[in-house]
Design a protein around this motif. Structure first.
Motif, short mmCIF file in Angstrom:
data_model
loop_
_atom_site.label_atom_id
_atom_site.label_comp_id
_atom_site.label_asym_id
_atom_site.label_seq_id
_atom_site.Cartn_x
_atom_site.Cartn_y
_atom_site.Cartn_z
N ARG A 45 0.83 -1.21 0.00
CA ARG A 45 0.00 0.00 0.00
C ARG A 45 0.86 1.26 0.00
NH1 ARG A 45 -3.53 -3.30 3.02
NH2 ARG A 45 -2.66 -2.65 5.00
N ARG A 46 1.99 1.21 0.70
CA ARG A 46 2.90 2.37 0.77
C ARG A 46 3.73 2.54 -0.50
NH1 ARG A 46 6.19 0.93 5.19
NH2 ARG A 46 4.50 -0.19 6.15
N HIS A 47 4.22 1.44 -1.05
CA HIS A 47 5.21 1.50 -2.13
C HIS A 47 4.67 1.10 -3.51
CE1 HIS A 47 8.38 2.30 0.76
NE2 HIS A 47 7.85 1.36 1.51
N GLY A 48 3.44 0.70 -3.58
CA GLY A 48 2.86 0.28 -4.86
C GLY A 48 3.13 -1.18 -5.15
N PRO A 49 2.51 -1.68 -6.21
CA PRO A 49 2.61 -3.10 -6.52
C PRO A 49 4.01 -3.51 -6.98
CG PRO A 49 1.40 -1.95 -8.24
CD PRO A 49 1.67 -0.95 -7.15
N ALA A 50 4.33 -4.74 -6.69
CA ALA A 50 5.57 -5.34 -7.19
C ALA A 50 5.27 -5.90 -8.58
CB ALA A 50 6.02 -6.46 -6.25
N ASP A 51 6.31 -6.17 -9.35
CA ASP A 51 6.12 -6.79 -10.65
C ASP A 51 5.79 -8.27 -10.50
OD1 ASP A 51 6.86 -4.51 -12.32
OD2 ASP A 51 8.87 -4.80 -11.50
N LEU A 52 6.38 -8.88 -9.50
CA LEU A 52 6.28 -10.32 -9.32
C LEU A 52 6.21 -10.62 -7.83
CD1 LEU A 52 6.47 -12.89 -11.11
CD2 LEU A 52 8.93 -12.74 -10.90
#
Length: 125
Positions: A45-52
């Motif tokens: 939620r703080r850093h955004g989605p990961a790619d994987l």
């Protein structure tokens, strides 16, 4: 040149997290590891989605199926590519359920370096 991926590992096993962290880091990607699903979701939620996302299924407070369901229900995280890591006690029903909830691949432990590198490379393109 292949792009650097942002990869998250969420698994209760310290050994599995460390193995994945070392393999992924050596391939030149950024990796964040967590043993607690709620801590991992706060990070996202703080850093955004990961790619994987490498996701263990046996987690405290919220199992891997709950995490998959949550991520698929949030538009912001639908772009994440989850790979379910099943424990040595996996079965066909667990694999099918993980796939139905959005896991792109299901990997059985123990973790094998060549398999992990191959999976990451497939998503790098």
């Amino acid at each position: 040149m292949e792009r650097q991926l942002r990869i998250m590992v969420l698994d209760t096993s310290v050994t599995s997290r460390k193995i994945l962290e070392v393999i992924i880091s050596r391939e030149g990607h950024r990796v964040a590891c967590f043993g607690d699903p709620l801590e991992a979701l706060r990070f996202l939620r703080r850093h955004g989605p990961a790619d994987l996302l490498f996701l263990g299924m046996d987690l405290p407070r919220m199992d891997g199926f709950g995490v998959l369901k949550y991520l698929r229900g949030e538009p912001r995280f639908r772009s994440m590519v989850p790979i379910a890591l099943l424990s040595s006690r996996d079965g066909i029903l667990r694999r099918v359920r993980a796939r139905l909830l959005g896991a792109q691949r299901v990997v059985r432990k123990p973790l094998v370096q060549m398999r992990i590198v191959s999976l990451v490379s497939a998503y790098q393109r």
